[in-house]
Design a protein around this motif. Structure first.
Motif, PDB file in Angstrom:
ATOM      1  N   ALA A 168       0.832  -1.206   0.000  1.00 31.92           N
ATOM      2  CA  ALA A 168       0.000   0.000   0.000  1.00 31.92           C
ATOM      3  C   ALA A 168       0.864   1.252   0.000  1.00 31.92           C
ATOM      4  O   ALA A 168       0.565   2.222  -0.715  1.00 31.92           O
ATOM      5  N   LEU A 169       1.940   1.237   0.781  1.00 33.53           N
ATOM      6  CA  LEU A 169       2.825   2.397   0.820  1.00 33.53           C
ATOM      7  C   LEU A 169       3.506   2.615  -0.528  1.00 33.53           C
ATOM      8  O   LEU A 169       3.645   3.749  -0.995  1.00 33.53           O
ATOM      9  N   GLY A 170       3.910   1.531  -1.179  1.00 35.72           N
ATOM     10  CA  GLY A 170       4.526   1.654  -2.499  1.00 35.72           C
ATOM     11  C   GLY A 170       3.571   2.229  -3.529  1.00 35.72           C
ATOM     12  O   GLY A 170       3.954   3.072  -4.352  1.00 35.72           O
ATOM     13  N   LEU A 171       2.317   1.803  -3.496  1.00 34.90           N
ATOM     14  CA  LEU A 171       1.324   2.352  -4.419  1.00 34.90           C
ATOM     15  C   LEU A 171       1.046   3.821  -4.126  1.00 34.90           C
ATOM     16  O   LEU A 171       0.854   4.633  -5.051  1.00 34.90           O
ATOM     17  N   PHE A 172       1.033   4.171  -2.853  1.00 34.43           N
ATOM     18  CA  PHE A 172       0.854   5.568  -2.473  1.00 34.43           C
ATOM     19  C   PHE A 172       2.005   6.410  -3.011  1.00 34.43           C
ATOM     20  O   PHE A 172       1.797   7.487  -3.587  1.00 34.43           O
ATOM     21  N   GLU A 173       3.228   5.912  -2.857  1.00 36.99           N
ATOM     22  CA  GLU A 173       4.384   6.669  -3.340  1.00 36.99           C
ATOM     23  C   GLU A 173       4.349   6.814  -4.854  1.00 36.99           C
ATOM     24  O   GLU A 173       4.643   7.904  -5.398  1.00 36.99           O
ATOM     25  N   ALA A 174       3.971   5.769  -5.557  1.00 36.56           N
ATOM     26  CA  ALA A 174       3.876   5.865  -7.018  1.00 36.56           C
ATOM     27  C   ALA A 174       2.834   6.890  -7.428  1.00 36.56           C
ATOM     28  O   ALA A 174       3.044   7.659  -8.385  1.00 36.56           O
ATOM     29  N   TRP A 175       1.738   6.921  -6.711  1.00 36.45           N
ATOM     30  CA  TRP A 175       0.672   7.905  -7.008  1.00 36.45           C
ATOM     31  C   TRP A 175       1.177   9.332  -6.750  1.00 36.45           C
ATOM     32  O   TRP A 175       0.927  10.228  -7.556  1.00 36.45           O
ATOM     33  N   ILE A 176       1.893   9.494  -5.651  1.00 39.95           N
ATOM     34  CA  ILE A 176       2.445  10.827  -5.334  1.00 39.95           C
ATOM     35  C   ILE A 176       3.376  11.289  -6.456  1.00 39.95           C
ATOM     36  O   ILE A 176       3.329  12.456  -6.882  1.00 39.95           O
ATOM     37  N   GLU A 177       4.202  10.376  -6.937  1.00 43.39           N
ATOM     38  CA  GLU A 177       5.171  10.770  -7.959  1.00 43.39           C
ATOM     39  C   GLU A 177       4.537  11.132  -9.278  1.00 43.39           C
ATOM     40  O   GLU A 177       5.053  11.955 -10.034  1.00 43.39           O
ATOM     41  N   THR A 178       3.374  10.553  -9.571  1.00 38.50           N
ATOM     42  CA  THR A 178       2.674  10.928 -10.803  1.00 38.50           C
ATOM     43  C   THR A 178       2.084  12.327 -10.705  1.00 38.50           C
ATOM     44  O   THR A 178       1.776  12.927 -11.737  1.00 38.50           O
ATOM     45  N   ARG A 179       1.915  12.826  -9.502  1.00 38.11           N
ATOM     46  CA  ARG A 179       1.329  14.142  -9.292  1.00 38.11           C
ATOM     47  C   ARG A 179       2.379  15.232  -9.097  1.00 38.11           C
ATOM     48  O   ARG A 179       2.050  16.394  -8.969  1.00 38.11           O
ATOM     49  N   SER A 180       3.640  14.836  -9.081  1.00 34.38           N
ATOM     50  CA  SER A 180       4.711  15.811  -8.827  1.00 34.38           C
ATOM     51  C   SER A 180       4.993  16.651 -10.065  1.00 34.38           C
ATOM     52  O   SER A 180       4.847  16.189 -11.199  1.00 34.38           O
TER      53      SER A 180
END
Length: 370
Positions: free
Chosen positions: A358-370
């Motif tokens: 879950a944390l990895g998916l959250f981080e990937a989502w954050i990076e797409t929004r950067s």
């Protein structure tokens, strides 16, 4: 009775069983019934032989004995069994409080600790903790909030949502202030025994003060929320009797199989607490690394106990929108701090073995929004 909507539970009612990836869970990793039964050789036989009749309103003797063993000053007669923390808060408040009584509640908090007191007609003052001073306990603010006739003080340690322990000197002073007024101390201790360093464990309030109620639960530290049981411990048996009188209007008694399984688990509680702590400490390392990689956007006061922490998101004034977008896009569920009236934060849970994904998916989502 009029009561405000329970925002935490409303949020989870919408998302908890549909979001594929939980990143906000307050409970520790659970186990199958078979793992509980394996702790004692004849446990399965006893469960299969269990009659499905009514049980004692105060709770099964073996469960009360197992819960009493958590404390230094209690016997089984000082413990009553309840339907998890929610019933404990409801029946204790309504047994102890009259309209107009003054109550002090440590906030932010699990919302029922605040709203059930209000629904009982109490005059409620919040003892507010703030991210601005690292969630420190301001004893001067507590003394200012208290009145000579304050009836009850609610505390929560280890704390939901910050995951922080109350310092021992603060706990001692809270007890002193309650004793000076003859006020009840309702101590929510559902994360007790899940200190990240067991040496930091505080004494239970019931062992420090004769007008304390210590609240425990199968749900959090031990990871057994499906049993739906908890307990209240107090050395004042008269008040426990009043609480049972209220319980006669709520659940009356508990599930017989749940009581058997809970007693069995509590007799071996260190198996569950140690397992939970191992998962928590391993996951905390991952959260630390995540926060370091994204220090410009996320921060927290690192938790010292429990399965949860409270993360600030920089530049976001209302995390409810942020969380709704995250679960819609990535299927990852965080709990917005709006349910605690702290809209700049989210509650992050790290007590489950699937948390790294879950944390990895959250981080990937954050990076797409950067």
């Amino acid at each position: 009775m009029k009561i405000a909507p329970f925002r935490i539970e409303q949020y989870y009612a919408v998302h908890e069983f549909t979001a594929p990836h939980m990143l906000s869970s307050s409970d520790a990793e659970s186990v199958a019934i078979a793992e509980v039964l394996a702790l004692e050789p004849d446990a399965a036989e006893r469960l299969f032989a269990q009659r499905l009749g009514y049980t004692e309103s105060v709770g099964a003797p073996e469960l009360r004995a197992a819960a009493a063993a958590l404390y230094d000053t209690t016997s089984p007669d000082d413990v009553i069994v309840v339907a998890a923390a929610e019933e404990a808060i409801f029946v204790a408040y309504h047994a102890l409080l009259q309209p107009g009584d003054h109550v002090v509640v440590e906030t932010p908090c699990y919302e029922s600790a605040l709203e059930v007191a209000r629904s009982a007609g109490a005059d409620v003052t919040e003892w507010c903790r703030s991210a601005g001073n690292g969630w420190a306990h301001d004893l001067d603010a507590l003394e200012a909030a208290l009145r000579p006739d304050t009836r009850l003080v609610y505390t929560n340690t280890p704390h939901n949502p910050t995951g922080l322990l109350m310092p021992r000197q603060v706990l001692d002073r809270v007890v002193e202030l309650c004793a000076e007024r003859g006020a009840w101390l309702f101590a929510d201790e559902v994360y007790r025994e899940l200190e990240h360093d067991p040496a930091d464990r505080l004494p239970a309030a019931v062992d420090l003060y004769d007008r304390a109620l210590s609240l425990g639960s199968m749900s959090k530290t031990y990871g057994l929320p499906g049993l739906r049981l908890g307990w209240l411990a107090s050395r004042d048996r008269a008040v426990l009797a009043r609480i049972v009188d209220l319980k006669h209007y709520t659940t009356i008694c508990s599930s017989a199989p749940s009581e058997l399984l809970s007693a069995l688990a509590l007799r071996h509680r260190h198996v569950f607490a140690d397992r939970s702590r191992a998962i928590v400490l391993a996951n905390l390392e991952l959260v630390d690394a995540f926060l370091e990689r994204h220090a410009e956007r996320f921060s927290w006061v690192r938790p010292t106990a429990s399965t949860i922490g409270f993360v600030r998101i920089e530049g976001v004034e209302d995390t409810s929108v942020f969380c709704q977008q995250l679960v819609a896009d990535a299927g990852v569920l965080l709990l917005p701090g709006t349910v605690y009236d702290v809209p700049t934060h989210v509650r992050l849970g790290f007590g489950r073995s699937a948390m790294p994904m879950a944390l990895g998916l959250f981080e990937a989502w954050i990076e797409t929004r950067s």
